[in-house]
Design a protein around this motif. Structure first.
Motif, PDB file in Angstrom:
ATOM      1  N   LEU A  69       0.811  -1.344   0.010  1.00  0.00           N
ATOM      2  CA  LEU A  69       0.031  -0.076   0.171  1.00  0.00           C
ATOM      3  C   LEU A  69       0.899   1.268   0.126  1.00  0.00           C
ATOM      4  N   PHE A  70       2.003   1.268   0.846  1.00  0.00           N
ATOM      5  CA  PHE A  70       2.772   2.301   0.832  1.00  0.00           C
ATOM      6  C   PHE A  70       4.160   2.026   0.593  1.00  0.00           C
ATOM      7  N   PRO A  71       4.841   1.788  -0.720  1.00  0.00           N
ATOM      8  CA  PRO A  71       6.130   1.192  -0.748  1.00  0.00           C
ATOM      9  C   PRO A  71       7.181   2.247  -0.614  1.00  0.00           C
ATOM     10  N   SER A  72       8.266   1.943  -0.352  1.00  0.00           N
ATOM     11  CA  SER A  72       9.426   2.880  -0.108  1.00  0.00           C
ATOM     12  C   SER A  72       9.996   3.370  -1.780  1.00  0.00           C
ATOM     13  N   GLU A  73      10.445   4.421  -1.941  1.00  0.00           N
ATOM     14  CA  GLU A  73      10.976   4.935  -3.076  1.00  0.00           C
ATOM     15  C   GLU A  73      12.233   5.731  -2.744  1.00  0.00           C
ATOM     16  N   PRO A  74      13.160   5.815  -3.762  1.00  0.00           N
ATOM     17  CA  PRO A  74      14.139   6.622  -3.576  1.00  0.00           C
ATOM     18  C   PRO A  74      14.124   7.710  -2.738  1.00  0.00           C
ATOM     19  N   GLU A  75      13.165   8.544  -3.315  1.00  0.00           N
ATOM     20  CA  GLU A  75      13.026  10.014  -2.723  1.00  0.00           C
ATOM     21  C   GLU A  75      11.704  10.106  -1.573  1.00  0.00           C
ATOM     22  N   ARG A  80       7.867   0.743   6.083  1.00  0.00           N
ATOM     23  CA  ARG A  80       9.082   0.527   6.844  1.00  0.00           C
ATOM     24  C   ARG A  80       9.677   1.697   7.264  1.00  0.00           C
ATOM     25  N   GLU A  81      10.029   2.585   6.676  1.00  0.00           N
ATOM     26  CA  GLU A  81      10.635   3.800   7.045  1.00  0.00           C
ATOM     27  C   GLU A  81       9.938   4.794   8.206  1.00  0.00           C
ATOM     28  N   ILE A  82       8.604   4.557   8.198  1.00  0.00           N
ATOM     29  CA  ILE A  82       7.771   5.475   9.089  1.00  0.00           C
ATOM     30  C   ILE A  82       7.518   4.562  10.107  1.00  0.00           C
ATOM     31  N   ASN A  83       7.905   3.239  10.314  1.00  0.00           N
ATOM     32  CA  ASN A  83       7.572   2.385  11.305  1.00  0.00           C
ATOM     33  C   ASN A  83       6.179   2.224  11.558  1.00  0.00           C
ATOM     34  N   ALA A  84       5.582   1.981  10.221  1.00  0.00           N
ATOM     35  CA  ALA A  84       3.922   1.873  10.306  1.00  0.00           C
ATOM     36  C   ALA A  84       3.632   0.555  11.113  1.00  0.00           C
ATOM     37  N   LEU A  85       4.316  -0.402  10.786  1.00  0.00           N
ATOM     38  CA  LEU A  85       3.995  -1.804  11.380  1.00  0.00           C
ATOM     39  C   LEU A  85       3.808  -1.663  13.019  1.00  0.00           C
ATOM     40  N   SER A  86       5.024  -1.107  13.510  1.00  0.00           N
ATOM     41  CA  SER A  86       4.912  -0.993  14.944  1.00  0.00           C
ATOM     42  C   SER A  86       4.034   0.160  15.572  1.00  0.00           C
ATOM     43  N   ASP A 171      12.692  10.382  13.365  1.00  0.00           N
ATOM     44  CA  ASP A 171      13.408  11.567  12.812  1.00  0.00           C
ATOM     45  C   ASP A 171      12.707  12.558  12.109  1.00  0.00           C
ATOM     46  N   ALA A 172      11.273  12.336  12.171  1.00  0.00           N
ATOM     47  CA  ALA A 172      10.461  13.126  11.402  1.00  0.00           C
ATOM     48  C   ALA A 172      10.606  12.966   9.924  1.00  0.00           C
ATOM     49  N   VAL A 173      10.745  11.771   9.428  1.00  0.00           N
ATOM     50  CA  VAL A 173      11.166  11.450   7.915  1.00  0.00           C
ATOM     51  C   VAL A 173       9.837  11.531   7.163  1.00  0.00           C
ATOM     52  N   GLY A 174       8.522  11.446   7.646  1.00  0.00           N
ATOM     53  CA  GLY A 174       7.354  11.838   7.110  1.00  0.00           C
ATOM     54  C   GLY A 174       7.246  13.473   6.674  1.00  0.00           C
ATOM     55  N   TRP A 175       7.561  14.112   7.809  1.00  0.00           N
ATOM     56  CA  TRP A 175       7.196  15.560   7.832  1.00  0.00           C
ATOM     57  C   TRP A 175       8.312  16.063   6.888  1.00  0.00           C
ATOM     58  N   ARG A 176       9.614  15.680   7.009  1.00  0.00           N
ATOM     59  CA  ARG A 176      10.445  16.086   6.095  1.00  0.00           C
ATOM     60  C   ARG A 176      10.242  15.989   4.518  1.00  0.00           C
ATOM     61  N   TRP A 177       9.709  14.529   4.241  1.00  0.00           N
ATOM     62  CA  TRP A 177       9.237  14.352   3.008  1.00  0.00           C
ATOM     63  C   TRP A 177       8.157  15.424   2.500  1.00  0.00           C
TER      64      TRP A 177
END
Length: 196
Positions: A69-75, A80-86, A171-177
């Motif tokens: 549903l929300f795959p990782s992409e280079p940019e 996984r990067e947003i820790n959605a599962l946990s 580390d606010a990865v989603g906010w930065r994106w």
């Protein structure tokens, strides 16, 4: 709509509370109905109901669905990067979450796994990415399947936008994106919501 107009015009607080409770009851009813409908729309193999997934397998399946549903992409960060599962595990573990919603999320795993075994002769985790996509597209065509996927997507977006103090969006990865600046004051370890 008549009740809504009356509330707006009169400022009737008890009527507003009644209207809100009716909406919540409707939501609970629809979630329960959706769970039952999904079970009837996705034919299960004989004995499938007697063999629900183990908890670890359910979470593995949900992680795989989140990645679809929300795959990782280079940019861009993915599930996984947003820790959605946990984050979803934290939400589902909260005693304050609606019990029907918790059951709907977890039961959807069993339905998807059963459908995968019925159609492909193997579990969802063993399917290649293309067949996983096809299976998810197939269940999205049913109202209940779409509701289950939408619920997972809702919590994915919550994880993306959540304050990192809740364990998601590290580390606010989603906010930065999204180039988002959070409001202040932000929650901290002392004043954040604690799951019940």
């Amino acid at each position: 709509m008549t009740l809504r107009r009356n509330i707006t015009n009169r400022g009737d607080v008890p009527a507003l509370a009644t209207w809100r409770e009716q909406l919540l009851d409707r939501r609970r009813f629809l979630l329960g109905l959706a769970g039952g409908s999904l079970a009837s729309l996705l034919p299960l193999p004989a004995g499938a109901a007697a063999r629900p997934l183990e908890e670890a397998d359910r979470w593995d399946l949900i992680a795989r669905v989140q990645d679809r549903l929300f795959p990782s992409e280079p940019e861009a960060p993915g599930a996984r990067e947003i820790n959605a599962l946990s984050y979803l595990q934290w939400v589902v573990g909260d005693r304050n979450i609606d019990a029907q919603e918790r059951a709907f999320i977890l039961q959807g795993c069993d339905w998807l796994e059963s459908l995968s075994r019925e159609r492909h002769g193997q579990g969802f985790a063993a399917l290649d990415a293309e067949r996983q996509e096809q299976l998810l597209e197939s269940i999205a065509r049913s109202e209940s399947g779409e509701n289950w996927l939408s619920t997972l997507l809702l919590y994915l977006l919550e994880a993306l936008l959540s304050d990192p103090v809740y364990g998601a969006n590290p580390d606010a990865v989603g906010w930065r994106w999204l180039q988002h600046r959070p409001g202040f004051p932000r929650p901290n370890q002392h004043n954040r919501y604690r799951a019940g």
